[in-house]
Design a protein around this motif. Structure first.
Motif, PDB file in Angstrom:
ATOM      1  N   LYS A  72       0.831  -1.203   0.000  1.00 35.55           N
ATOM      2  CA  LYS A  72       0.000   0.000   0.000  1.00 35.55           C
ATOM      3  C   LYS A  72       0.865   1.252   0.000  1.00 35.55           C
ATOM      4  O   LYS A  72       0.600   2.202  -0.742  1.00 35.55           O
ATOM      5  CB  LYS A  72      -0.923  -0.009   1.220  1.00 35.55           C
ATOM      6  N   ALA A  73       1.876   1.227   0.845  1.00 34.11           N
ATOM      7  CA  ALA A  73       2.769   2.385   0.861  1.00 34.11           C
ATOM      8  C   ALA A  73       3.503   2.542  -0.468  1.00 34.11           C
ATOM      9  O   ALA A  73       3.711   3.662  -0.963  1.00 34.11           O
ATOM     10  CB  ALA A  73       3.776   2.239   2.015  1.00 34.11           C
ATOM     11  N   HIS A  74       3.856   1.385  -1.082  1.00 29.25           N
ATOM     12  CA  HIS A  74       4.560   1.434  -2.359  1.00 29.25           C
ATOM     13  C   HIS A  74       3.659   1.976  -3.466  1.00 29.25           C
ATOM     14  O   HIS A  74       4.072   2.811  -4.275  1.00 29.25           O
ATOM     15  CB  HIS A  74       5.061   0.035  -2.702  1.00 29.25           C
ATOM     16  N   TYR A  75       2.401   1.480  -3.502  1.00 33.28           N
ATOM     17  CA  TYR A  75       1.482   1.940  -4.541  1.00 33.28           C
ATOM     18  C   TYR A  75       1.033   3.371  -4.304  1.00 33.28           C
ATOM     19  O   TYR A  75       0.689   4.081  -5.257  1.00 33.28           O
ATOM     20  CB  TYR A  75       0.268   1.020  -4.618  1.00 33.28           C
ATOM     21  N   ALA A  76       0.991   3.788  -3.029  1.00 30.40           N
ATOM     22  CA  ALA A  76       0.600   5.173  -2.761  1.00 30.40           C
ATOM     23  C   ALA A  76       1.607   6.148  -3.351  1.00 30.40           C
ATOM     24  O   ALA A  76       1.246   7.271  -3.735  1.00 30.40           O
ATOM     25  CB  ALA A  76       0.471   5.394  -1.255  1.00 30.40           C
ATOM     26  N   SER A  77       2.849   5.712  -3.440  1.00 29.60           N
ATOM     27  CA  SER A  77       3.849   6.594  -4.032  1.00 29.60           C
ATOM     28  C   SER A  77       3.673   6.740  -5.544  1.00 29.60           C
ATOM     29  O   SER A  77       4.195   7.687  -6.139  1.00 29.60           O
ATOM     30  CB  SER A  77       5.253   6.046  -3.729  1.00 29.60           C
ATOM     31  N   TYR A  78       2.921   5.788  -6.174  1.00 27.43           N
ATOM     32  CA  TYR A  78       2.712   5.871  -7.614  1.00 27.43           C
ATOM     33  C   TYR A  78       1.535   6.756  -8.001  1.00 27.43           C
ATOM     34  O   TYR A  78       1.396   7.123  -9.166  1.00 27.43           O
ATOM     35  CB  TYR A  78       2.465   4.474  -8.189  1.00 27.43           C
ATOM     36  N   GLU A  79       0.631   7.052  -7.070  1.00 28.73           N
ATOM     37  CA  GLU A  79      -0.569   7.810  -7.421  1.00 28.73           C
ATOM     38  C   GLU A  79      -0.237   9.194  -7.988  1.00 28.73           C
ATOM     39  O   GLU A  79      -0.794   9.591  -9.020  1.00 28.73           O
ATOM     40  CB  GLU A  79      -1.480   7.931  -6.197  1.00 28.73           C
ATOM     41  N   PRO A  80       0.642   9.962  -7.375  1.00 29.83           N
ATOM     42  CA  PRO A  80       0.964  11.269  -7.993  1.00 29.83           C
ATOM     43  C   PRO A  80       1.570  11.119  -9.388  1.00 29.83           C
ATOM     44  O   PRO A  80       1.244  11.890 -10.305  1.00 29.83           O
ATOM     45  CB  PRO A  80       1.967  11.884  -7.002  1.00 29.83           C
ATOM     46  N   MET A  81       2.413  10.083  -9.542  1.00 27.74           N
ATOM     47  CA  MET A  81       3.018   9.872 -10.854  1.00 27.74           C
ATOM     48  C   MET A  81       1.963   9.504 -11.887  1.00 27.74           C
ATOM     49  O   MET A  81       1.995   9.979 -13.033  1.00 27.74           O
ATOM     50  CB  MET A  81       4.079   8.777 -10.749  1.00 27.74           C
ATOM     51  N   LEU A  82       0.992   8.642 -11.473  1.00 23.80           N
ATOM     52  CA  LEU A  82      -0.074   8.261 -12.397  1.00 23.80           C
ATOM     53  C   LEU A  82      -0.920   9.469 -12.780  1.00 23.80           C
ATOM     54  O   LEU A  82      -1.344   9.598 -13.936  1.00 23.80           O
ATOM     55  CB  LEU A  82      -0.945   7.174 -11.764  1.00 23.80           C
ATOM     56  N   LYS A  83      -1.209  10.316 -11.803  1.00 22.82           N
ATOM     57  CA  LYS A  83      -1.973  11.524 -12.125  1.00 22.82           C
ATOM     58  C   LYS A  83      -1.219  12.410 -13.115  1.00 22.82           C
ATOM     59  O   LYS A  83      -1.792  12.928 -14.071  1.00 22.82           O
ATOM     60  CB  LYS A  83      -2.274  12.294 -10.844  1.00 22.82           C
ATOM     61  N   GLN A  84       0.077  12.552 -12.890  1.00 22.93           N
ATOM     62  CA  GLN A  84       0.876  13.356 -13.821  1.00 22.93           C
ATOM     63  C   GLN A  84       0.899  12.749 -15.215  1.00 22.93           C
ATOM     64  O   GLN A  84       0.744  13.448 -16.222  1.00 22.93           O
ATOM     65  CB  GLN A  84       2.306  13.488 -13.284  1.00 22.93           C
ATOM     66  N   LEU A  85       1.069  11.411 -15.272  1.00 24.70           N
ATOM     67  CA  LEU A  85       1.073  10.754 -16.577  1.00 24.70           C
ATOM     68  C   LEU A  85      -0.278  10.867 -17.267  1.00 24.70           C
ATOM     69  O   LEU A  85      -0.348  11.041 -18.495  1.00 24.70           O
ATOM     70  CB  LEU A  85       1.454   9.272 -16.409  1.00 24.70           C
ATOM     71  N   SER A  86      -1.378  10.756 -16.470  1.00 27.41           N
ATOM     72  CA  SER A  86      -2.707  10.902 -17.067  1.00 27.41           C
ATOM     73  C   SER A  86      -2.902  12.305 -17.625  1.00 27.41           C
ATOM     74  O   SER A  86      -3.424  12.482 -18.743  1.00 27.41           O
ATOM     75  CB  SER A  86      -3.772  10.587 -16.024  1.00 27.41           C
ATOM     76  N   GLU A  87      -2.473  13.306 -16.875  1.00 21.34           N
ATOM     77  CA  GLU A  87      -2.595  14.679 -17.378  1.00 21.34           C
ATOM     78  C   GLU A  87      -1.742  14.881 -18.636  1.00 21.34           C
ATOM     79  O   GLU A  87      -2.185  15.507 -19.604  1.00 21.34           O
ATOM     80  CB  GLU A  87      -2.161  15.649 -16.284  1.00 21.34           C
ATOM     81  N   LYS A  88      -0.521  14.322 -18.610  1.00 19.24           N
ATOM     82  CA  LYS A  88       0.319  14.427 -19.799  1.00 19.24           C
ATOM     83  C   LYS A  88      -0.325  13.730 -20.989  1.00 19.24           C
ATOM     84  O   LYS A  88      -0.273  14.234 -22.124  1.00 19.24           O
ATOM     85  CB  LYS A  88       1.688  13.823 -19.518  1.00 19.24           C
ATOM     86  N   TYR A  89      -0.941  12.572 -20.726  1.00 16.95           N
ATOM     87  CA  TYR A  89      -1.593  11.830 -21.807  1.00 16.95           C
ATOM     88  C   TYR A  89      -2.741  12.640 -22.408  1.00 16.95           C
ATOM     89  O   TYR A  89      -2.883  12.721 -23.635  1.00 16.95           O
ATOM     90  CB  TYR A  89      -2.087  10.496 -21.270  1.00 16.95           C
ATOM     91  N   GLN A  90      -3.556  13.250 -21.538  1.00 13.91           N
ATOM     92  CA  GLN A  90      -4.660  14.054 -22.047  1.00 13.91           C
ATOM     93  C   GLN A  90      -4.143  15.259 -22.827  1.00 13.91           C
ATOM     94  O   GLN A  90      -4.682  15.618 -23.883  1.00 13.91           O
ATOM     95  CB  GLN A  90      -5.536  14.520 -20.869  1.00 13.91           C
TER      96      GLN A  90
END
Length: 558
Positions: free
Chosen positions: A175-193
């Protein structure tokens, strides 16, 4: 009577209150009455003590056993039958001669009888002892087995606890490991859009630039040659291929020469057809009329047929696998059907003679529909394509590709220039038959779009989806106008009545609903379950509905 303090009696005596009912009344407190009362109580106590003594003594006295009976029983127990016969013979002879009497033999002393009873009791006790020993051994074995099981379960419990603690620690770490990916995923999603938006803008600018370059070149060459003609801009994004008729080398060379000779000045947004040279044009979307021509035909049939008058006349086997769709020819007694055998067939009604068979799809057929003129038909398939077939050429003339998953249904506009398709990729598309391209992609449903249908002679289209909603769309802009909500299960089909003011829909639980187009509200709900409903259709009069479900067909009168 003396009562000592050190009595060993365990009886708990209760304290008698001064106002108890058994105590003497004040009027009777004279000496004589007190003596009589004491005597009566003494007599009652003696009677109770005598009864207890009688019950403790044996009611039947034990009579000692005679000597001859004792010897006989002794010999019988030892199995000495011949000695017993000799003894009884001699004993009874002596008694008959008068030498002995029964009283002379006497009785067996009590000590012998007691010894015999003790021997019997000893034997019984030995048997009980052996039995108890066996029981103790069995109990010991069971105890050892239970101790082993206890130790095993104890060890297993400790191992399970250790495994649980390890899993909990791993889960927390993940959970702690995946929580660190959430900001990165949001950034990648915004970049993708952002990249998608940039790609779209770049594509539009490229198309615009290509159109301008083509227009300038065409204008330049047209000024040189004296011709001023127009040809379409290049559109990218959908693969629409037309099946071409066989051409010889001469015809092919002439066609290519004509296309190179007659260049165009680019138009801003639409395609224009030039004679018969092969250039395509976009069709104009129809304007919504105030009424529908179908209303006059609906007034002719005001009384729908009742349920009891339908009978099965014949069964026609035209497909080798399941049949998924049916459509009637608009002018002739011809039925179109498509099934899981990847084929569509046209057959005459009601004799069932096969007229045409279409091959080309690589997966099951989900929908079929005739063109209003009756010269062509459209089919949708699980291979994610929509195909248009010409009945006179007996083949496919156009394949429309653009859906990423299976196409669930198709519909032809009443003007014959547009085809609509619904797909499992949660989108619907409006295709222009003349320009052979997708004019709009309708996005908004969250799950598979199961059916699509045009409102006759208008620019409105109706879709039903597995997300339990119905939607009305304006095909001129590709915008959703309204969403109907009310079904609790996936919607499988929806349709308009002939007048265009009522919508009927059905879902996977067999529930049928009617919606008012003017008020945009549900007016009727009928539960025809529990089986799912696959298709629904209005009678020509608009006053009855037919709902198709897997086990049977139902007719519901409005």
């Amino acid at each position: 009577i003396t009562i000592t303090d050190d009595s060993n009696d365990d009886y708990q005596y209760e304290e008698v209150s001064a106002d108890d009912e058994s105590s003497l009344h004040e009027d009777d407190e004279d000496l004589s009455k007190a003596l009589q009362t004491i005597q009566k109580q003494d007599e009652d106590a003696q009677i109770l003590a005598f009864q207890s003594v009688l019950t403790s003594e044996k009611s039947v006295s034990e009579i000692p056993q005679a000597m001859d009976d004792f010897f006989c029983n002794f010999l019988v127990r030892l199995g000495m039958s011949r000695t017993l016969d000799c003894f009884q013979t001699e004993w009874y002879e002596l008694i008959e001669r008068g030498v002995l009497t029964v009283g002379d033999a006497g009785l067996v002393p009590n000590v012998y009888i007691r010894n015999q009873e003790l021997e019997i009791e000893n034997l019984n006790l030995k048997k009980d002892l052996e039995m108890y020993k066996q029981s103790v051994n069995k109990t010991e074995d069971a105890l050892l087995k239970m101790q082993k099981e206890r130790d095993f379960h104890r060890m297993h419990h400790k191992r399970v606890v250790q495994e649980k603690n390890r899993l909990i620690s791993d889960l927390k770490r993940l959970k702690a490991h995946y929580a660190s990916y959430e900001p990165m995923l949001k950034q990648l999603s915004e970049k993708y859009q952002n990249l998608l938006t940039q790609k779209m803008l770049t594509s539009l600018e490229r198309d615009k630039a290509m159109g301008q370059v083509t227009g300038l070149q065409a204008a330049l060459e047209s000024l040189e040659s004296g011709y001023t003609k127009q040809v379409p801009e290049t559109k990218v994004g959908h693969d629409c291929t037309r099946k071409k008729v066989f051409e010889g080398p001469t015809q092919k060379a002439l066609r290519e020469a004509r296309q190179q000779k007659f260049l165009v000045v680019a138009s801003s947004s639409s395609f224009l057809r030039i004679n018969n040279l092969g250039f395509l044009q976009d069709s104009e979307f129809p304007v919504d009329p105030e009424g529908t021509p179908y209303l006059e035909h609906a007034k002719e049939d005001t009384q729908p047929q009742k349920c009891g008058q339908y009978q099965l006349s014949s069964t026609l086997k035209v497909h080798s696998f399941a049949v998924n769709c049916l459509a009637f020819h608009p002018r002739k007694n011809i039925v179109l059907s498509g099934g899981d055998d990847h084929l569509w067939k046209t057959w005459s009604f009601p004799d069932g003679n096969i007229l045409l068979t279409g091959e080309g799809h690589t997966d099951w057929l989900s929908g079929c529909c005739f063109r209003p003129s009756g010269t062509q038909l459209v089919t949708s398939s699980g291979d994610s394509t929509v195909r248009i077939w010409d009945l006179s050429r007996h083949g496919c003339i156009l394949t429309l590709r653009g859906h990423s998953r299976a196409v669930r249904g198709c519909s032809w506009h009443s003007c014959g220039d547009f085809v609509a398709s619904a797909s499992m990729d949660s989108t619907s598309k409006i295709w222009d038959v003349n320009s052979e391209r997708c004019r709009h992609t309708l996005r908004g449903h969250e799950e598979s779009v199961n059916s699509i249908e045009f409102l006759p002679f208008s620019s409105t289209v109706l879709t039903s989806s597995a997300d339990k909603t119905l939607s009305l769309w304006d095909v001129r802009t590709g915008v959703r106008v309204y969403t109907f909500r009310g079904h609790v299960h996936a919607c499988t089909h929806a349709t308009f009545n002939k007048k265009g003011d009522v919508i009927a829909s059905c879902d996977s639980s067999g529930v049928l609903k009617l919606w008012d187009m003017r008020k945009l509200l549900p007016v009727l709900s009928i539960d025809a379950g529990p089986h799912p409903a696959n298709h629904i259709a209005f009678h020509r009069s608009g006053r009855a509905l037919k709902q198709l479900s897997p086990p049977k067909t139902r007719l519901v009168v409005q």
